[in-house]
Design a protein around this motif. Sequence first.
Motif, PDB file in Angstrom:
ATOM      1  N   GLY A   1       0.915  -1.417  -0.136  1.00 60.79           N
ATOM      2  CA  GLY A   1      -0.537  -0.055   0.042  1.00 60.79           C
ATOM      3  C   GLY A   1       0.934   1.409   0.210  1.00 60.79           C
ATOM      4  O   GLY A   1       1.916   1.078  -0.138  1.00 60.79           O
TER       5      GLY A   1
ATOM      6  N   ASN B   1      -1.738   7.972   2.590  1.00 58.74           N
ATOM      7  CA  ASN B   1      -2.264   7.709   4.181  1.00 58.74           C
ATOM      8  C   ASN B   1      -3.715   7.220   4.392  1.00 58.74           C
ATOM      9  O   ASN B   1      -4.694   6.834   3.417  1.00 58.74           O
ATOM     10  N   PRO B   2      -3.791   6.092   5.128  1.00 59.34           N
ATOM     11  CA  PRO B   2      -4.703   4.763   4.801  1.00 59.34           C
ATOM     12  C   PRO B   2      -6.231   5.957   5.459  1.00 59.34           C
ATOM     13  O   PRO B   2      -7.196   5.535   4.745  1.00 59.34           O
TER      14      PRO B   2
ATOM     15  N   GLU C   1      -7.075   8.382   3.437  1.00 59.69           N
ATOM     16  CA  GLU C   1      -7.433   8.539   2.831  1.00 59.69           C
ATOM     17  C   GLU C   1      -7.825   7.874   1.778  1.00 59.69           C
ATOM     18  O   GLU C   1      -8.879   8.103   0.587  1.00 59.69           O
ATOM     19  N   ARG C   2      -8.209   6.525   2.304  1.00 58.20           N
ATOM     20  CA  ARG C   2      -8.879   5.056   1.141  1.00 58.20           C
ATOM     21  C   ARG C   2     -10.555   5.912   0.906  1.00 58.20           C
ATOM     22  O   ARG C   2     -10.704   5.955   2.153  1.00 58.20           O
ATOM     23  N   ASP C   3     -10.793   5.537  -0.190  1.00 58.62           N
ATOM     24  CA  ASP C   3     -12.952   5.143  -0.172  1.00 58.62           C
ATOM     25  C   ASP C   3     -13.249   4.197   0.906  1.00 58.62           C
ATOM     26  O   ASP C   3     -12.877   3.520   1.245  1.00 58.62           O
TER      27      ASP C   3
ATOM     28  N   LYS D   1     -14.160   1.107  -0.922  1.00 59.32           N
ATOM     29  CA  LYS D   1     -13.223   0.279  -0.810  1.00 59.32           C
ATOM     30  C   LYS D   1     -12.816  -0.547  -0.022  1.00 59.32           C
ATOM     31  O   LYS D   1     -12.428  -1.804   0.509  1.00 59.32           O
ATOM     32  N   VAL D   2     -12.793   0.024   1.016  1.00 60.39           N
ATOM     33  CA  VAL D   2     -11.972  -0.639   3.080  1.00 60.39           C
ATOM     34  C   VAL D   2     -13.110  -1.146   2.705  1.00 60.39           C
ATOM     35  O   VAL D   2     -13.563  -2.580   3.048  1.00 60.39           O
TER      36      VAL D   2
ATOM     37  N   ASP E   1     -13.505  -4.241   1.295  1.00 61.06           N
ATOM     38  CA  ASP E   1     -11.903  -5.897   1.409  1.00 61.06           C
ATOM     39  C   ASP E   1     -12.596  -6.108   2.762  1.00 61.06           C
ATOM     40  O   ASP E   1     -12.264  -7.359   3.034  1.00 61.06           O
TER      41      ASP E   1
ATOM     42  N   TYR F   1      -7.984   2.590   8.930  1.00 67.81           N
ATOM     43  CA  TYR F   1      -8.058   2.895   7.734  1.00 67.81           C
ATOM     44  C   TYR F   1      -9.253   4.505   8.652  1.00 67.81           C
ATOM     45  O   TYR F   1     -10.132   5.149   7.812  1.00 67.81           O
TER      46      TYR F   1
END
Length: 88
Positions: free
Chosen positions: A35, A38-39, A41-43, A46-47, A50, A65
């Motif tokens: 990866g 900045n975690p 800032e992950r959508d 999408k998390v 996951d 996240y």
Amino acid sequence: GLPSLDGEYQWFGREREWKTAAGAVWRYMTNGGGGWGNPLERDPEKVAWDVVEGMVSPEAAKEHYGVVIAANGKLDAAATTALRQQRK
């Protein structure tokens, strides 16, 4: 979308399985797993995906996240926004 072989693929969580004819050529690509960025800032969607796929636990989604997964397994967008604002 996901890559396909002759328009066919199967997804089994972290494992994929393809059935090909003898002599067929196929390509298997994997991610690096490290990866970047900045975690926080992950959508969040999408998390949440996951989590559904078993790649991240709901607890890890929250801890790493800042994404809150409700008891029903769905993304809690309001709680996620509040948690991320708190961590900034």
